[in-house]
Design a protein around this motif. Structure first.
Motif, short mmCIF file in Angstrom:
data_model
loop_
_atom_site.label_atom_id
_atom_site.label_comp_id
_atom_site.label_asym_id
_atom_site.label_seq_id
_atom_site.Cartn_x
_atom_site.Cartn_y
_atom_site.Cartn_z
N ASP A 55 -35.97 12.38 3.23
CA ASP A 55 -37.06 11.56 3.75
C ASP A 55 -38.34 12.39 3.90
N ARG A 56 -39.34 11.80 4.55
CA ARG A 56 -40.66 12.44 4.64
C ARG A 56 -40.66 13.75 5.43
N GLY A 57 -39.65 13.95 6.26
CA GLY A 57 -39.58 15.19 7.02
C GLY A 57 -39.41 16.42 6.15
N TYR A 58 -39.02 16.22 4.90
CA TYR A 58 -38.79 17.33 3.97
C TYR A 58 -39.91 17.44 2.93
N ASP A 59 -41.03 16.77 3.20
CA ASP A 59 -42.12 16.71 2.23
C ASP A 59 -42.96 17.99 2.25
N HIS A 60 -42.51 19.00 1.50
CA HIS A 60 -43.26 20.25 1.33
C HIS A 60 -43.06 20.70 -0.11
N ASP A 61 -44.16 20.93 -0.82
CA ASP A 61 -44.05 21.28 -2.24
C ASP A 61 -43.33 22.60 -2.48
N ILE A 62 -43.47 23.53 -1.54
CA ILE A 62 -42.79 24.81 -1.72
C ILE A 62 -41.28 24.64 -1.73
N TYR A 63 -40.79 23.69 -0.91
CA TYR A 63 -39.35 23.45 -0.89
C TYR A 63 -38.91 22.65 -2.11
N ILE A 83 -38.09 13.36 -2.89
CA ILE A 83 -38.44 13.40 -1.47
C ILE A 83 -39.65 12.51 -1.24
N ALA A 84 -39.53 11.63 -0.23
CA ALA A 84 -40.63 10.70 0.07
C ALA A 84 -41.87 11.48 0.49
N ARG A 85 -43.04 10.97 0.09
CA ARG A 85 -44.32 11.60 0.42
C ARG A 85 -44.84 11.07 1.76
N ARG A 86 -45.37 12.00 2.58
CA ARG A 86 -46.01 11.59 3.82
C ARG A 86 -47.32 10.87 3.52
N GLY A 87 -47.67 9.92 4.38
CA GLY A 87 -48.93 9.21 4.22
C GLY A 87 -48.86 8.05 3.26
N THR A 88 -47.72 7.83 2.63
CA THR A 88 -47.56 6.69 1.72
C THR A 88 -46.79 5.59 2.42
N GLY A 89 -46.98 4.38 1.97
CA GLY A 89 -46.31 3.24 2.58
C GLY A 89 -44.81 3.25 2.33
N HIS A 90 -44.10 2.54 3.16
CA HIS A 90 -42.66 2.44 2.98
C HIS A 90 -42.37 1.55 1.77
N GLY A 91 -41.16 1.62 1.30
CA GLY A 91 -40.80 0.84 0.12
C GLY A 91 -40.75 1.67 -1.13
N SER A 92 -40.52 2.98 -0.98
CA SER A 92 -40.44 3.86 -2.14
C SER A 92 -39.18 3.61 -2.96
N GLY A 93 -38.18 2.97 -2.35
CA GLY A 93 -36.93 2.72 -3.05
C GLY A 93 -35.89 3.79 -2.87
N LEU A 94 -36.28 4.92 -2.22
CA LEU A 94 -35.31 6.00 -2.03
C LEU A 94 -34.22 5.62 -1.03
N GLY A 95 -34.54 4.69 -0.15
CA GLY A 95 -33.58 4.32 0.88
C GLY A 95 -32.29 3.70 0.34
#
Length: 263
Positions: free
Chosen positions: A180-188, A201-213
């Motif tokens: 989820d968004r808690g892991y949104d870091h490019d270095i990782y 990994i979901a991007r922070r600041g984007t709306g929900h509905g990415s489909g990853l869920g």
């Protein structure tokens, strides 16, 4: 405890030779002690309140065996054994994996605790889990409640053991990693790619509905199963290794149940 599970645990237990001179009191049967440990895991009862009429021995006897068997690596070996059996039966799906963390209170403090940002700064811990595509726990760890999830991403991936069960080299890395968004870091993201996995990994600041869920929900289901064990809902252990032993044991029980229902 079921016979099938005990047949897998018993060969892993260290053998303690009884002294010839001054042997002292005879050690309680291993299986009875194991039943006492599972009773505490399931019910969350305090060690000193373990009912003597059940024949599981004293709570302190069960606590010492849990500690000793954990130090001998019994729970980790059991987990790896069950994962290998699941893979051999084509139940384990390493085409993708999901990671997440979950807070819990640590009422007695101790190692690997911290001020929880989601519980008004009260002392807490975190469970970190990585599961396969079917929600089977591959590895789990405990940290302080103030630790960011992303800091445990690589240690969690590296904690996944080489999984046997099929001919050829053991499998250790899933193909795709969901988070989820808690892991949104490019270095990782880059470090995950270097380990041979594709990060989604979901991007922070984007709306929900990415489909990853639709793929990531299995890790939430795994937490629900782990926290079904009362001893894992609230952390009572001051020692982190004892709580980690319970956490690993909970993962093995989930694997055992999946193995039973698959054949």
């Amino acid at each position: 405890m079921e016979d099938g599970l005990w047949e897998r645990i018993e060969p892993l237990l260290p053998v303690v030779e009884r002294r010839f001179r001054y042997p002292g009191r005879k050690r309680l049967d291993q299986r009875k002690v194991m039943c006492g440990i599972l009773f505490v895991l399931y019910t969350g009862i305090r060690w000193e309140f373990l009912p003597q009429e059940l024949g599981f021995g004293s709570g302190m006897t069960c606590w010492r065996r849990l500690r000793d068997w954990n130090e001998a690596g019994v729970w980790q070996q059991l987990h790896e054994l069950l994962l290998a059996e699941l893979r051999a039966g084509d139940v384990l799906d390493l085409s993708r994996a999901s990671v997440d963390g979950s807070h819990l209170r640590a009422l007695k403090g101790g190692e690997h605790t911290g001020r929880s940002p989601v519980d008004r700064g009260k002392t807490g811990s975190k469970h970190h889990v990585i599961v396969d595509a079917n929600g089977i726990p591959l590895a789990a760890s405990v940290t302080g409640g103030n630790r960011n999830d992303v800091t445990q991403l690589l240690p969690l991936i590296q904690a996944v053991p080489p999984i046997r069960g099929k001919r050829g080299r053991p499998r250790q890395r899933p193909d795709v990693l969901y988070a989820d968004r808690g892991y949104d870091h490019d270095i990782y993201r880059r470090q995950v790619r270097e380990l041979g996995m594709r990060p989604l990994i979901a991007r922070r600041g984007t709306g929900h509905g990415s489909g990853l869920g639709k793929n990531r929900w299995v890790v939430e289901a795994a937490f629900a199963l782990l926290h079904w064990f009362r001893r894992l809902r609230i952390r009572w252990e001051i020692r982190a290794d004892i709580h980690q032993a319970f956490l690993t044991l909970g993962c093995t029980i989930i694997c055992w149940r999946r193995l039973k229902t698959s054949f």
